[in-house]
Enzyme design. Structure first.
Site, PDB file in Angstrom:
ATOM      1  N   SER A  33       0.837  -1.202   0.000  1.00  0.00           N
ATOM      2  CA  SER A  33       0.000   0.000   0.000  1.00  0.00           C
ATOM      3  C   SER A  33       0.875   1.257   0.000  1.00  0.00           C
ATOM      4  CB  SER A  33      -0.969  -0.045   1.189  1.00  0.00           C
ATOM      5  OG  SER A  33      -1.986   0.920   1.069  1.00  0.00           O
ATOM      6  N   HIS A  42      -4.693  -1.480  -4.021  1.00  0.00           N
ATOM      7  CA  HIS A  42      -6.055  -1.874  -3.627  1.00  0.00           C
ATOM      8  C   HIS A  42      -7.041  -1.628  -4.769  1.00  0.00           C
ATOM      9  CE1 HIS A  42      -4.179  -2.142   0.226  1.00  0.00           C
ATOM     10  NE2 HIS A  42      -4.069  -0.830   0.368  1.00  0.00           N
TER      11      HIS A  42
END
Length: 244
Positions: free
Chosen positions: A134, A170
């Site tokens: 991330s 994501h």
């Protein structure tokens, strides 16, 4: 022993739920450690939880994971002060640097304040494998999309730029990610780049993306570039190799 070329594995994964600990190391991160080529001793892996404010829980979870994985673990924290006397010396002594998620804007600000970005470039060029999830994926690139500023995603454009691309994380699990990433590339706010679903990662050798990987079935990776018509983007799915 270090990797034989500058190596980054940028992911939307790398950790899995544990049976006796909260988390365990996932196949993507195991692969990053394997890329360091360590033999005859435990690989030295350093955790950076800057994006999560150096939470004590995150640090504890890392050491639990590292013990199960058989690593020689360490961590670098910047709040409230660096926990090591020489950041450069510590990071350059590692085989792998593992950067966790959270606020990529906060991470980049703290790294700038403490000179961590310059050291990361030096470590990368020296063959220390850089990996992360991330925020720990976006940071190596020029920029991407972030919730650092609130629930409505915004662009971030001041990444370390070790890799001359944008990065979307994501991509399949947060509704705003895909359309915003594409629109920012379409209007030129971000350069062309690569995106990963949860459970996928991108392996770069030098500045070339050489392989898309996945640790979960169905996880995809994509290349996104500006389209031929103004204000459009083209998304191309990439072949991904399943890690076990």
């Amino acid at each position: 022993m270090t990797a034989d070329a500058p190596t980054i594995l940028a992911t939307s994964g790398g950790i899995v739920a544990g049976s006796r600990t909260r988390w365990e190391v996932g196949p993507l991160t195991h692969h990053a450690v394997e890329l360091a080529g360590v033999t005859g001793r435990a690989p030295k892996v350093c955790y950076l939880g800057t994006a999560g404010g150096d939470s004590t829980e995150g640090i504890r979870n890392f050491y639990d994971m590292a013990q199960l994985a058989g690593w020689a673990p360490s961590h670098l924290q910047l709040f409230t002060m660096p926990n090591v006397p020489d950041i450069r010396e510590h990071l350059l002594a590692q085989d792998v640097i593992w950067v966790f998620g959270g606020s990529v804007a906060g991470l980049l600000a703290m790294w700038e304040l403490h000179g961590v970005g310059e050291v990361m470039r030096e470590a990368w060029q020296a063959g220390v494998v850089l990996t992360g999830v991330s925020a720990g994926s976006i940071c190596w690139h020029i920029g991407g999309t972030t919730d650092s500023f609130g629930p409505d995603l915004r662009p971030i454009t001041n990444g370390l730029a070790l890799l001359p691309y944008s990065n979307g994380v994501h991509y399949d699990s947060e509704a705003q990610r895909r359309p915003l990433f594409q629109s920012l590339i379409a209007d030129g706010s971000l350069p062309a780049g690569y995106a990963t679903d949860d459970g996928a990662g991108l392996l770069y050798r030098g500045t070339e993306m050489v392989e898309a990987l996945r640790e979960t079935d169905g996880a995809g990776a994509y290349y996104v570039e500006r389209g031929g018509a103004a204000g459009t983007a083209v998304e191309t799915p990439l072949d991904t190799r399943r890690l076990r």
